[in-house]
Design a protein around this motif. Sequence first.
Motif, PDB file in Angstrom:
ATOM      1  N   GLU A  90       0.921  -1.289  -0.018  1.00  0.00           N
ATOM      2  CA  GLU A  90       0.064  -0.023  -0.100  1.00  0.00           C
ATOM      3  C   GLU A  90       0.687   1.221   0.075  1.00  0.00           C
ATOM      4  N   GLY A  91       2.262   1.022   0.265  1.00  0.00           N
ATOM      5  CA  GLY A  91       2.963   2.388   0.394  1.00  0.00           C
ATOM      6  C   GLY A  91       3.299   2.780  -1.127  1.00  0.00           C
ATOM      7  N   PHE A  92       2.851   1.862  -2.194  1.00  0.00           N
ATOM      8  CA  PHE A  92       3.135   2.291  -3.590  1.00  0.00           C
ATOM      9  C   PHE A  92       1.839   2.800  -4.017  1.00  0.00           C
ATOM     10  N   ALA A  93       0.854   3.043  -3.358  1.00  0.00           N
ATOM     11  CA  ALA A  93      -0.484   3.409  -3.782  1.00  0.00           C
ATOM     12  C   ALA A  93      -0.719   4.620  -4.634  1.00  0.00           C
ATOM     13  N   SER A  94       0.344   5.551  -4.123  1.00  0.00           N
ATOM     14  CA  SER A  94       0.323   6.833  -5.096  1.00  0.00           C
ATOM     15  C   SER A  94       1.619   7.396  -5.329  1.00  0.00           C
ATOM     16  N   LEU A  95       1.942   8.241  -6.313  1.00  0.00           N
ATOM     17  CA  LEU A  95       3.102   8.533  -6.449  1.00  0.00           C
ATOM     18  C   LEU A  95       3.701   9.628  -5.453  1.00  0.00           C
ATOM     19  N   LYS A  96       2.618  10.320  -4.858  1.00  0.00           N
ATOM     20  CA  LYS A  96       3.002  11.154  -3.882  1.00  0.00           C
ATOM     21  C   LYS A  96       3.381  10.577  -2.427  1.00  0.00           C
ATOM     22  N   SER A  97       2.738   9.625  -2.050  1.00  0.00           N
ATOM     23  CA  SER A  97       3.120   8.794  -0.926  1.00  0.00           C
ATOM     24  C   SER A  97       4.499   8.313  -1.047  1.00  0.00           C
ATOM     25  N   TYR A  98       4.583   7.493  -1.986  1.00  0.00           N
ATOM     26  CA  TYR A  98       5.691   6.916  -2.494  1.00  0.00           C
ATOM     27  C   TYR A  98       6.976   7.845  -2.425  1.00  0.00           C
ATOM     28  N   VAL A  99       6.923   9.228  -3.221  1.00  0.00           N
ATOM     29  CA  VAL A  99       7.907  10.062  -2.979  1.00  0.00           C
ATOM     30  C   VAL A  99       8.335  10.570  -1.508  1.00  0.00           C
ATOM     31  N   ARG A 100       7.080  10.763  -0.761  1.00  0.00           N
ATOM     32  CA  ARG A 100       7.246  11.158   0.642  1.00  0.00           C
ATOM     33  C   ARG A 100       7.967  10.260   1.370  1.00  0.00           C
ATOM     34  N   THR A 101       7.671   9.136   1.134  1.00  0.00           N
ATOM     35  CA  THR A 101       8.314   8.033   1.944  1.00  0.00           C
ATOM     36  C   THR A 101       9.898   7.829   1.776  1.00  0.00           C
TER      37      THR A 101
END
Length: 210
Positions: A90-101
Motif C-alpha cells: 500500500e506504500g506504493f498506492a500513489s506517487l505522492k506517498s511513495y516520494v514522501r516515504t
Amino acid sequence: MTNSAYKKTALATLKGNWFVGLSISIVYFAIFALAASRMSFDQEDIGSMMKFVGLNIVVTIILAPVTVGRTIAYLRFVRGEKAGIGTLFEGFASLKSYVRTILAYTVVTLLVYAGSFLILPAIYFYLVYRLVPYILVDRPELSFIQVLGESRRMMRGQKRRLIKLYISFIGWGILALLSTVGVIFLTPYFDTTMAHFYENLKAEQPTAVE
C-alpha cells in the motif's frame, strides 16, 4: 504501560491474526532476501565493501514503502481492523506517498549509516526517528520534513523507554536468530508490540503539527 503490559496486549491482539502476521513476515523478508542475494563484497577490497554499503542504502530506501506497508498492517491489527499480504504494498498506492516515504527514509537511513562510524550517534538517530513509518501512515497531510520533526517531538524524553522495550526482547531475539523461522515468528510479536507502544505514546501527547 509497562513492557510486560505492552507484550501481553500484543499477544492478545495477535489472536486470530497470527496466520496473516506470519504470512506478511515471510513475504517481507523474502523481498529483502531476494534483494540481498544480488549483493556481495570482497572483505579485502575497500571499494567493494563501500559499494556493498551503498547498495544496502539504496535498497533500504527503494523498498521503504514495503516497510511502511508492514507498519500499516500491524497498526490495523492493533486498531481492530483487517490487513493482508497486499497491505505490504500500500506504500506504493500513489506517487505522492511513495516520494514522501522515499525522501523521509533517505534522510533517516543516511543519518543512521553516517552515525554508525561512532555507534552512539547511529543509535540516537535510530531512536529519534523510530516513529517515522507510523507518522507517515497516520499523518498523510504532513511533508516528509514535518514527519521527521513530529517523530523527534514524540520521542523527546521517550528514548530510554523505547530502549527498555527493545532490551525486553533480547532473550527472544537470541532464540530467533538461531533460525530464520524464529525471526519470522518473532516479527509479528515485536511489530504488534511496537504498534501498541506508538498508539500509547500518541494518546499521551497532544498533536504538535496541524
